[in-house]
Scaffold this motif. Structure first.
Motif, short mmCIF file in Angstrom:
data_model
loop_
_atom_site.label_atom_id
_atom_site.label_comp_id
_atom_site.label_asym_id
_atom_site.label_seq_id
_atom_site.Cartn_x
_atom_site.Cartn_y
_atom_site.Cartn_z
N SER A 34 11.21 0.02 4.73
CA SER A 34 9.97 0.31 4.01
C SER A 34 10.02 -0.32 2.63
O SER A 34 11.09 -0.57 2.07
N SER A 35 8.84 -0.58 2.07
CA SER A 35 8.76 -1.12 0.71
C SER A 35 9.02 -0.06 -0.34
O SER A 35 9.21 -0.37 -1.51
N LEU A 36 9.03 1.21 0.06
CA LEU A 36 9.29 2.31 -0.86
C LEU A 36 10.55 3.04 -0.42
O LEU A 36 10.59 3.64 0.66
N PRO A 89 8.53 -5.45 2.93
CA PRO A 89 9.56 -5.14 1.93
C PRO A 89 10.17 -6.39 1.32
O PRO A 89 10.27 -7.44 1.98
N LEU A 90 10.59 -6.28 0.06
CA LEU A 90 11.20 -7.41 -0.62
C LEU A 90 12.54 -7.78 0.01
O LEU A 90 12.88 -8.95 0.14
N ALA A 95 0.81 -1.22 0.00
CA ALA A 95 0.00 0.00 0.00
C ALA A 95 0.85 1.27 0.00
O ALA A 95 0.46 2.27 -0.60
N VAL A 96 2.02 1.23 0.63
CA VAL A 96 2.85 2.43 0.70
C VAL A 96 3.29 2.87 -0.70
O VAL A 96 3.44 4.07 -0.97
N ILE A 97 3.45 1.93 -1.62
CA ILE A 97 3.84 2.26 -2.99
C ILE A 97 2.66 2.85 -3.76
O ILE A 97 2.76 3.90 -4.39
N SER A 98 1.52 2.17 -3.70
CA SER A 98 0.36 2.67 -4.44
C SER A 98 -0.15 3.98 -3.85
O SER A 98 -0.71 4.82 -4.58
N ASN A 99 0.04 4.20 -2.56
CA ASN A 99 -0.38 5.47 -1.96
C ASN A 99 0.45 6.63 -2.52
O ASN A 99 -0.07 7.72 -2.79
#
Length: 229
Positions: free
Chosen positions: A195-197, A188-189, A162-166
């Motif tokens: 964070s994922s972003l 995160p990957l 969601a942090v990316i799409s947000n």
């Protein structure tokens, strides 16, 4: 292949010539048989096209292929669905649009635009012709002009955290792009990121590290690739 021939030098030479001729003959025969086999297989496959196409409900093809492949020539389509329409220029889009009375264009004009041939663009401009049809996809033009009951935005994603799409929603879609159920729980990957972003600023790195690829255009130098980024 190894050969042993007993006899005089002349006899050996004569036999070797015969052997070489025989080998050449067999190679030619093998080539002819292979070509014959491929021809038969291709003809058999093509002969099945009409039958297969008459039994299916959906046919996949490229924008140009749908109107150039003879297998599709006599098919009457009810509707054409064109994917990635945001990257397709009008002259390519017209081909599949001509094959059905109804069309559904699927795409996103806020992602990658059509690839424009700079030489063609310059020639068009020199003749005083507008280049909007080259710079923009017909999808983008229609999206601006069509009434709301003719278009719909698929505004929920189920792919990334969601942090990316947000971030994407705020930057490009006026906060109208949403994360589906469960996307806020995606981790995160790589575990060494909190964070994922993550943003990495490479602007101050030397070119030897950035590995940039540059393209010299008539009026400017343009960076076309940065593997580090």
């Amino acid at each position: 292949m190894h050969w042993f021939v007993a006899g005089s030098g002349f006899q050996i030479e004569t036999e070797l010539v015969k052997i070489q001729q025989a080998i050449q003959c067999y190679q030619n025969l093998e080539r002819v048989l292979l070509e014959w086999k491929n021809t038969i297989c291709n003809q058999r496959q093509r002969s099945m096209y009409s039958l297969v196409l008459s039994l299916v409900d959906v046919v996949g093809a490229t924008c140009i292929g749908i109107n150039t492949k003879e297998e599709f020539a006599d098919i009457q389509f009810d509707v054409v669905i064109i994917d990635e329409s945001g990257q397709i220029q009008l002259h390519n889009l017209m081909v599949p649009l001509s094959r059905a009375p109804k069309a559904i264009l699927v795409g996103d004009h806020k992602q990658l635009p059509p690839i424009v041939d700079e030489k063609l663009k310059n020639e068009v401009q020199e003749r005083g012709v507008e280049v909007d049809m080259l710079n923009k996809s017909w999808f983008e033009i229609l999206w601006s002009d069509l009434p709301n009951n003719r278009k719909v935005m698929l505004n929920t994603q189920f792919r990334c955290p969601a942090v990316i799409s947000n971030f994407i929603s705020k930057a490009f879609y006026d906060n109208e792009y949403y994360a589906g159920k469960g996307m806020e729980k995606k981790t995160p990957l790589f575990s060494f990121f909190s964070s994922s972003l993550v943003f990495l600023d490479t602007s101050n790195f030397p070119e030897s590290i950035r590995f940039e690829k540059k393209q010299q255009l008539p009026d400017r130098e343009e960076i076309v690739g940065n593997p580090l980024e």
